[in-house]
Scaffold this motif. Structure first.
Motif, mmCIF file in Angstrom:
data_model
loop_
_atom_site.group_PDB
_atom_site.id
_atom_site.type_symbol
_atom_site.label_atom_id
_atom_site.label_comp_id
_atom_site.label_asym_id
_atom_site.label_seq_id
_atom_site.Cartn_x
_atom_site.Cartn_y
_atom_site.Cartn_z
ATOM 1 N N PRO A 193 4.601 35.834 -76.424
ATOM 2 C CA PRO A 193 5.542 34.970 -75.366
ATOM 3 C C PRO A 193 5.179 33.529 -75.379
ATOM 4 C CG PRO A 193 3.890 36.347 -74.194
ATOM 5 C CD PRO A 193 3.596 36.718 -75.514
ATOM 6 N N ALA A 194 4.886 33.000 -76.542
ATOM 7 C CA ALA A 194 4.613 31.433 -76.543
ATOM 8 C C ALA A 194 4.856 31.035 -77.836
ATOM 9 C CB ALA A 194 3.017 31.293 -76.122
ATOM 10 N N GLU A 195 4.387 29.412 -78.000
ATOM 11 C CA GLU A 195 4.701 29.121 -79.469
ATOM 12 C C GLU A 195 3.579 29.345 -80.284
ATOM 13 O OE1 GLU A 195 7.260 27.242 -80.430
ATOM 14 O OE2 GLU A 195 8.359 26.360 -78.377
ATOM 15 N N GLY A 239 -3.268 30.949 -78.116
ATOM 16 C CA GLY A 239 -4.101 32.256 -77.979
ATOM 17 C C GLY A 239 -3.403 33.538 -78.208
ATOM 18 N N TRP A 240 -1.998 33.516 -77.334
ATOM 19 C CA TRP A 240 -1.203 34.861 -77.591
ATOM 20 C C TRP A 240 -0.951 34.784 -79.182
ATOM 21 C CZ3 TRP A 240 1.912 33.293 -72.664
ATOM 22 C CH2 TRP A 240 1.341 33.799 -71.637
ATOM 23 N N ASP A 241 -0.371 33.826 -79.624
ATOM 24 C CA ASP A 241 0.146 33.734 -80.825
ATOM 25 C C ASP A 241 -1.054 34.424 -82.093
ATOM 26 O OD1 ASP A 241 2.198 32.903 -83.335
ATOM 27 O OD2 ASP A 241 0.460 31.694 -83.681
ATOM 28 N N THR A 242 -2.221 33.676 -81.737
ATOM 29 C CA THR A 242 -3.574 34.148 -82.576
ATOM 30 C C THR A 242 -3.885 35.564 -82.639
ATOM 31 O OG1 THR A 242 -4.425 31.610 -82.155
ATOM 32 C CG2 THR A 242 -6.041 33.546 -82.883
ATOM 33 N N GLU A 268 -2.279 46.065 -90.481
ATOM 34 C CA GLU A 268 -1.387 46.215 -91.732
ATOM 35 C C GLU A 268 -2.515 46.281 -92.839
ATOM 36 O OE1 GLU A 268 1.580 43.656 -92.452
ATOM 37 O OE2 GLU A 268 2.703 44.225 -90.826
ATOM 38 N N ASP A 269 -3.315 45.258 -93.029
ATOM 39 C CA ASP A 269 -4.399 45.129 -94.068
ATOM 40 C C ASP A 269 -5.202 46.395 -94.515
ATOM 41 O OD1 ASP A 269 -3.237 42.960 -94.765
ATOM 42 O OD2 ASP A 269 -4.892 41.541 -94.163
ATOM 43 N N THR A 270 -5.492 47.086 -93.250
ATOM 44 C CA THR A 270 -6.599 48.071 -93.265
ATOM 45 C C THR A 270 -5.993 49.504 -93.225
ATOM 46 O OG1 THR A 270 -6.693 48.120 -90.670
ATOM 47 C CG2 THR A 270 -8.514 46.724 -92.102
ATOM 48 N N GLY A 271 -4.451 49.399 -93.370
ATOM 49 C CA GLY A 271 -3.739 50.650 -93.277
ATOM 50 C C GLY A 271 -3.792 51.491 -92.179
ATOM 51 N N LYS A 272 -4.122 50.911 -90.739
ATOM 52 C CA LYS A 272 -4.199 51.769 -89.577
ATOM 53 C C LYS A 272 -2.918 52.041 -89.199
ATOM 54 C CE LYS A 272 -8.705 51.335 -89.425
ATOM 55 N NZ LYS A 272 -9.580 52.563 -89.906
ATOM 56 N N ILE A 273 -1.936 51.273 -89.510
ATOM 57 C CA ILE A 273 -0.419 51.212 -89.007
ATOM 58 C C ILE A 273 0.519 51.754 -89.836
ATOM 59 C CG2 ILE A 273 0.632 48.892 -89.052
ATOM 60 C CD1 ILE A 273 0.262 50.621 -85.882
ATOM 61 N N ASP A 274 1.579 52.636 -89.379
ATOM 62 C CA ASP A 274 2.511 53.269 -90.341
ATOM 63 C C ASP A 274 3.867 52.370 -90.530
ATOM 64 O OD1 ASP A 274 0.663 55.564 -90.188
ATOM 65 O OD2 ASP A 274 1.801 56.277 -88.576
ATOM 66 N N GLN A 275 3.842 51.383 -89.998
ATOM 67 C CA GLN A 275 4.731 50.519 -89.962
ATOM 68 C C GLN A 275 4.508 48.959 -90.332
ATOM 69 O OE1 GLN A 275 8.068 51.036 -90.895
ATOM 70 N NE2 GLN A 275 8.160 53.269 -90.528
ATOM 71 N N ASP A 276 5.215 48.035 -90.972
ATOM 72 C CA ASP A 276 5.188 46.706 -91.007
ATOM 73 C C ASP A 276 5.148 46.180 -89.243
ATOM 74 O OD1 ASP A 276 4.926 46.597 -93.661
ATOM 75 O OD2 ASP A 276 7.133 45.956 -93.795
ATOM 76 N N MET A 277 4.372 45.338 -88.961
ATOM 77 C CA MET A 277 4.413 44.693 -87.742
ATOM 78 C C MET A 277 4.730 43.300 -87.802
ATOM 79 S SD MET A 277 0.703 46.138 -86.065
ATOM 80 C CE MET A 277 1.491 45.872 -84.136
ATOM 81 N N GLN A 278 5.883 42.755 -87.194
ATOM 82 C CA GLN A 278 6.532 41.563 -87.058
ATOM 83 C C GLN A 278 5.945 40.654 -85.968
ATOM 84 O OE1 GLN A 278 10.561 42.762 -87.635
ATOM 85 N NE2 GLN A 278 10.295 43.300 -89.834
ATOM 86 N N VAL A 279 5.431 39.638 -86.067
ATOM 87 C CA VAL A 279 5.326 38.889 -85.094
ATOM 88 C C VAL A 279 6.545 37.896 -84.694
ATOM 89 C CG1 VAL A 279 3.523 36.822 -83.984
ATOM 90 C CG2 VAL A 279 2.687 38.866 -85.436
ATOM 91 N N ILE A 280 6.846 38.104 -83.301
ATOM 92 C CA ILE A 280 7.957 37.373 -82.708
ATOM 93 C C ILE A 280 7.404 36.447 -81.443
ATOM 94 C CG2 ILE A 280 10.334 37.470 -81.814
ATOM 95 C CD1 ILE A 280 9.952 39.112 -84.629
ATOM 96 N N ASN A 281 7.632 35.144 -81.715
ATOM 97 C CA ASN A 281 7.320 34.163 -80.944
ATOM 98 C C ASN A 281 8.515 34.033 -79.838
ATOM 99 O OD1 ASN A 281 5.875 33.103 -83.443
ATOM 100 N ND2 ASN A 281 4.525 32.427 -81.418
ATOM 101 N N ASP A 290 3.867 25.266 -72.892
ATOM 102 C CA ASP A 290 4.074 26.509 -73.490
ATOM 103 C C ASP A 290 3.234 26.930 -74.488
ATOM 104 O OD1 ASP A 290 6.401 27.502 -71.528
ATOM 105 O OD2 ASP A 290 7.751 26.166 -72.929
ATOM 106 N N GLY A 291 1.972 27.168 -74.035
ATOM 107 C CA GLY A 291 0.789 27.503 -75.210
ATOM 108 C C GLY A 291 -0.067 26.274 -75.287
#
Length: 334
Positions: free
Chosen positions: A47-49, A53-56, A66-79, A199-200
């Protein structure tokens, strides 16, 4: 039983409207599915540009999952920046019951509503996990006449409004409390500080580098590389002990100010998630914190591991609300 917070009337209509879309994705909303897994890409809302810290946190956690294969789908970061985080929170709140939307969070989820600047608060969401803790850093341009935190205090005691102080959160929120609390502990009239919200943390430090403000407050992890570049001087950090990433920077206590401030960081989801959905994400984020990649990542930013599961994180948030309400009153921000 996992902790699932209520949906308020304010967002009930949006929540009802989202049920069809969620059911079309194959997610069960009628009960708790112990074998639930995501059926489409997952939005991780920051919820910031970009650059703060939130973006990081959003990008680091998503990439490692994703890289470690822990999650079953792609994760898309949305600002979704704006209103100290409230724009992003409103977006997630309007998607109650959708298990494919998460957001990263920290103290503003408690502070901004207390200041009356958000219509939703932490009780409108589902806690997933607390992941790490950062600390506040107080910085000035490299050519600033302020050489130490004591210099800053001296200047503010003469006139609390004599310096413009940038922060990456709304008035009465995280960075404002970090500087106001430290100033108050040092004997400065914190109610008259000239706080400039952005805002960030990325925007706040950009304003500092551009000469638009005199001082900035940011998460220490966000400005470590900037400090190493020599473009800024970090006067102090709000941790109990010096940080490995900024070993030459004294703590507030070393500067004679009896004040510490933790910037905890975690992940939440919308209201009305099932126990199975919460269990899925909770387990994935717990697995994340045990990976070498995550340990390397938090060490790079000077973050401390502070994992809490869903129930414990929910209890922690309730306690934070009570504690910070008292703090805001003490320093004249509520």
């Amino acid at each position: 039983m996992f902790r699932r917070f209520r949906t308020r009337p304010l967002i009930a209509g949006a929540a009802a409207a989202s049920l069809f879309a969620v059911s079309a994705c194959g997610a069960s909303q009628a009960g708790d599915d112990a074998n639930w897994t995501p059926s489409q890409p997952i939005e991780m809302v920051a919820p910031a540009e970009t650059g703060g810290g939130w973006d990081t946190l959003a990008r680091s956690a998503s990439r490692i999952l994703e890289d470690t294969g822990k999650i079953d789908q792609d994760m898309q970061v949305i600002n979704k920046p704006g209103a100290g985080g409230a724009i992003g929170w409103a977006y997630v709140a309007g998607n109650a019951g959708d298990p494919h939307k998460l957001f990263v969070t920290s103290p503003p989820i408690v502070l901004v509503p207390l200041a009356g600047q958000s219509e939703v608060d932490h009780t409108d969401f589902t806690p997933i996990a607390r992941l790490a803790t950062d600390y506040a850093a107080y910085l000035v341009p490299a050519d600033s006449p302020l050489k130490s935190f004591d210099d800053l205090v001296t200047k503010l005691k003469e006139n609390p409004a004599s310096l413009s102080i940038a922060g990456g959160s709304a008035p009465g929120s995280m960075d404002h409390v970090a500087v106001a609390g430290a100033a108050n502990a040092a004997g400065v009239d914190a109610s008259n500080l000239k706080y400039v919200p952005f805002d960030g943390g990325g925007e706040a430090t950009t304003a500092l580098l551009g000469g638009h403000v005199d001082v900035a407050v940011s998460g220490a992890g966000e400005i470590t590389e900037l400090a190493k570049s020599g473009k800024v001087r970090v006067l102090s950090v709000s941790s109990d002990e010096r940080l490995d990433t900024l070993p030459d920077v004294p703590t507030l206590k070393e500067a004679g100010v009896d004040y510490t401030y933790d910037i905890w960081r975690g992940v939440m989801g919308p209201a009305d998630l099932t126990d199975g959905q919460v269990a899925y994400y909770e387990s994935k984020f717990e697995e994340l914190t045990k990976t070498d990649a995550w340990r390397t990542e938090i060490a790079k930013y000077g973050w401390a591991d502070s994992y809490l599961g869903s129930d414990e994180f929910g209890t922690f948030l309730d306690e934070q609300k009570n504690a910070t309400a008292d703090i805001l009153g003490e320093i004249g921000l509520r």
